[in-house]
Motif scaffolding. Structure first.
Motif, PDB file in Angstrom:
ATOM      1  N   ASP A 136      -3.390  11.084 -10.579  1.00 44.46           N
ATOM      2  CA  ASP A 136      -3.755  10.904  -9.242  1.00 44.46           C
ATOM      3  C   ASP A 136      -4.926   9.754  -9.165  1.00 44.46           C
ATOM      4  O   ASP A 136      -5.139   9.848  -7.980  1.00 44.46           O
ATOM      5  CB  ASP A 136      -4.157  12.169  -8.778  1.00 44.46           C
ATOM      6  CG  ASP A 136      -3.107  13.147  -8.752  1.00 44.46           C
ATOM      7  OD1 ASP A 136      -1.741  12.989  -8.290  1.00 44.46           O
ATOM      8  OD2 ASP A 136      -3.029  14.436  -9.003  1.00 44.46           O
ATOM      9  N   PHE A 137      -5.422   9.286 -10.219  1.00 43.31           N
ATOM     10  CA  PHE A 137      -6.058   8.369  -9.891  1.00 43.31           C
ATOM     11  C   PHE A 137      -5.723   6.954  -9.000  1.00 43.31           C
ATOM     12  O   PHE A 137      -4.618   6.620  -9.136  1.00 43.31           O
ATOM     13  CB  PHE A 137      -6.833   7.529 -11.096  1.00 43.31           C
ATOM     14  CG  PHE A 137      -7.515   6.173 -11.166  1.00 43.31           C
ATOM     15  CD1 PHE A 137      -8.934   6.655 -11.193  1.00 43.31           C
ATOM     16  CD2 PHE A 137      -7.220   5.253 -10.940  1.00 43.31           C
ATOM     17  CE1 PHE A 137      -9.961   5.490 -10.853  1.00 43.31           C
ATOM     18  CE2 PHE A 137      -8.057   4.033 -10.779  1.00 43.31           C
ATOM     19  CZ  PHE A 137      -9.364   4.197 -10.830  1.00 43.31           C
ATOM     20  N   VAL A 138      -6.553   6.883  -8.015  1.00 41.77           N
ATOM     21  CA  VAL A 138      -5.894   5.716  -6.911  1.00 41.77           C
ATOM     22  C   VAL A 138      -6.746   4.394  -7.021  1.00 41.77           C
ATOM     23  O   VAL A 138      -7.941   4.260  -7.207  1.00 41.77           O
ATOM     24  CB  VAL A 138      -6.456   6.196  -5.571  1.00 41.77           C
ATOM     25  CG1 VAL A 138      -5.795   5.212  -4.458  1.00 41.77           C
ATOM     26  CG2 VAL A 138      -5.417   7.536  -5.489  1.00 41.77           C
ATOM     27  N   GLY A 139      -5.709   3.346  -7.440  1.00 39.64           N
ATOM     28  CA  GLY A 139      -6.209   2.085  -7.408  1.00 39.64           C
ATOM     29  C   GLY A 139      -5.705   1.278  -6.476  1.00 39.64           C
ATOM     30  O   GLY A 139      -5.285   1.995  -5.433  1.00 39.64           O
TER      31      GLY A 139
ATOM     32  N   ASP B 215      -2.289  -6.330  -2.495  1.00 41.57           N
ATOM     33  CA  ASP B 215      -2.721  -6.432  -1.136  1.00 41.57           C
ATOM     34  C   ASP B 215      -3.790  -5.473  -0.640  1.00 41.57           C
ATOM     35  O   ASP B 215      -4.277  -5.262   0.366  1.00 41.57           O
ATOM     36  CB  ASP B 215      -1.489  -6.147  -0.303  1.00 41.57           C
ATOM     37  CG  ASP B 215      -0.192  -7.003  -0.327  1.00 41.57           C
ATOM     38  OD1 ASP B 215      -0.733  -8.218  -0.363  1.00 41.57           O
ATOM     39  OD2 ASP B 215       0.930  -6.716  -0.391  1.00 41.57           O
ATOM     40  N   GLY B 216      -4.464  -4.755  -1.646  1.00 39.61           N
ATOM     41  CA  GLY B 216      -5.470  -3.839  -1.448  1.00 39.61           C
ATOM     42  C   GLY B 216      -5.043  -2.348  -1.179  1.00 39.61           C
ATOM     43  O   GLY B 216      -5.890  -1.666  -0.656  1.00 39.61           O
ATOM     44  N   GLU B 217      -3.769  -2.416  -1.076  1.00 41.45           N
ATOM     45  CA  GLU B 217      -3.109  -1.046  -0.448  1.00 41.45           C
ATOM     46  C   GLU B 217      -3.062   0.090  -1.886  1.00 41.45           C
ATOM     47  O   GLU B 217      -3.095  -0.393  -2.931  1.00 41.45           O
ATOM     48  CB  GLU B 217      -1.602  -1.014  -0.211  1.00 41.45           C
ATOM     49  CG  GLU B 217      -1.519  -1.957   0.746  1.00 41.45           C
ATOM     50  CD  GLU B 217      -2.001  -1.392   2.225  1.00 41.45           C
ATOM     51  OE1 GLU B 217      -2.093  -0.113   2.456  1.00 41.45           O
ATOM     52  OE2 GLU B 217      -2.697  -2.203   3.103  1.00 41.45           O
ATOM     53  N   PRO B 218      -3.749   1.329  -1.419  1.00 45.24           N
ATOM     54  CA  PRO B 218      -3.893   2.475  -2.460  1.00 45.24           C
ATOM     55  C   PRO B 218      -2.441   2.482  -3.054  1.00 45.24           C
ATOM     56  O   PRO B 218      -1.304   2.828  -2.651  1.00 45.24           O
ATOM     57  CB  PRO B 218      -4.294   3.633  -1.864  1.00 45.24           C
ATOM     58  CG  PRO B 218      -3.875   3.376  -0.301  1.00 45.24           C
ATOM     59  CD  PRO B 218      -3.707   1.823  -0.059  1.00 45.24           C
ATOM     60  N   ILE B 219      -2.525   2.914  -4.558  1.00 40.26           N
ATOM     61  CA  ILE B 219      -1.334   3.165  -5.292  1.00 40.26           C
ATOM     62  C   ILE B 219      -2.165   4.128  -6.481  1.00 40.26           C
ATOM     63  O   ILE B 219      -3.007   3.936  -6.976  1.00 40.26           O
ATOM     64  CB  ILE B 219      -0.650   1.878  -5.890  1.00 40.26           C
ATOM     65  CG1 ILE B 219       0.562   2.569  -6.752  1.00 40.26           C
ATOM     66  CG2 ILE B 219      -1.451   1.257  -6.527  1.00 40.26           C
ATOM     67  CD1 ILE B 219       1.154   1.262  -7.315  1.00 40.26           C
ATOM     68  N   THR B 220      -1.257   5.091  -6.628  1.00 37.28           N
ATOM     69  CA  THR B 220      -1.739   5.983  -7.818  1.00 37.28           C
ATOM     70  C   THR B 220      -1.474   5.644  -9.288  1.00 37.28           C
ATOM     71  O   THR B 220      -0.506   4.784  -9.342  1.00 37.28           O
ATOM     72  CB  THR B 220      -1.256   7.578  -7.823  1.00 37.28           C
ATOM     73  OG1 THR B 220       0.408   7.472  -7.833  1.00 37.28           O
ATOM     74  CG2 THR B 220      -1.762   8.238  -6.265  1.00 37.28           C
ATOM     75  N   LEU B 221      -2.094   6.041 -10.413  1.00 35.01           N
ATOM     76  CA  LEU B 221      -1.748   5.604 -11.630  1.00 35.01           C
ATOM     77  C   LEU B 221      -0.096   5.971 -11.944  1.00 35.01           C
ATOM     78  O   LEU B 221       0.439   5.461 -12.436  1.00 35.01           O
ATOM     79  CB  LEU B 221      -2.661   6.189 -12.470  1.00 35.01           C
ATOM     80  CG  LEU B 221      -2.390   5.974 -13.956  1.00 35.01           C
ATOM     81  CD1 LEU B 221      -2.439   4.303 -14.425  1.00 35.01           C
ATOM     82  CD2 LEU B 221      -3.506   6.446 -15.001  1.00 35.01           C
TER      83      LEU B 221
END
Length: 183
Positions: A139-142, A146-152
């Motif tokens: 569930d770590f969010v990077g 484009d700087g949009e959030p995405i989980t591992l």
């Protein structure tokens, strides 16, 4: 005229295939990391036993796609996603630049030193990514480019897809080089 080949011929004897034997009833972590490991190994297998000229051989003109380019490209992809966008590193890109956004493919030339460096870079980035994956919750969010959030978790699915797509390219390129077909 060539004799047709059975598409199911194995590239490797199943006994010698390093992709075999992973968890079959594992949880989410085991499943995703095993599928990613298998896709990475497939790229290595498709490139095994080839010299610098063969690895750098372009697929079809005017494309710059080659097996060596795919190794360099995947080193770049691993680096950007895991080291830069997820871990916040500032090391910069390996091959791509504003002046040469396709430097990973354009620089894939038939030189044994270029091949050696590409494999070393790819292995270094894979090792970094594996350590990052082991140290973080899914569930770590990077962020993406484009700087949009995405989980591992989503990143791992993306990486499996990225390798699988390019391994399809690698399969066709390898067949063109020496006729080897299969997994």
């Amino acid at each position: 005229m060539t004799t047709p080949k059975h598409r199911a011929n194995m590239f490797l004897d199943p006994v010698d295939d390093p992709r075999m034997g992973g968890p079959m009833l594992g949880g989410e972590r085991a499943t995703l990391t095993e599928f990613l490991r298998g896709q990475r190994l497939t790229l290595e297998i498709k490139c095994a036993g080839l010299d610098a000229e063969q690895l750098a051989r372009r697929s079809v003109e005017p494309s710059t796609l080659s097996l060596l380019g795919l190794i360099r490209h995947m080193a770049e992809v691993e680096r950007v996603w895991f080291r830069t966008w997820f871990a916040g590193g500032t090391e910069g890109r390996l091959y791509q630049s504003p002046a040469d956004p396709d430097g990973d493919f354009n620089g894939a030339v038939a030189d044994p030193e270029v091949v050696k460096e590409a494999w070393a870079a790819w292995r270094e980035e894979v090792a970094f990514a594996d350590e990052f994956i082991a140290d973080h919750d899914f569930d770590f969010v990077g962020s993406d480019g484009d700087g949009e959030p995405i989980t591992l978790r989503e990143l791992l699915v993306h990486m499996i897809e990225e390798y699988a797509r390019h391994n399809g390219h690698a399969d066709l390129i390898r067949e063109r080089i020496d006729g080897r077909i299969g997994e």
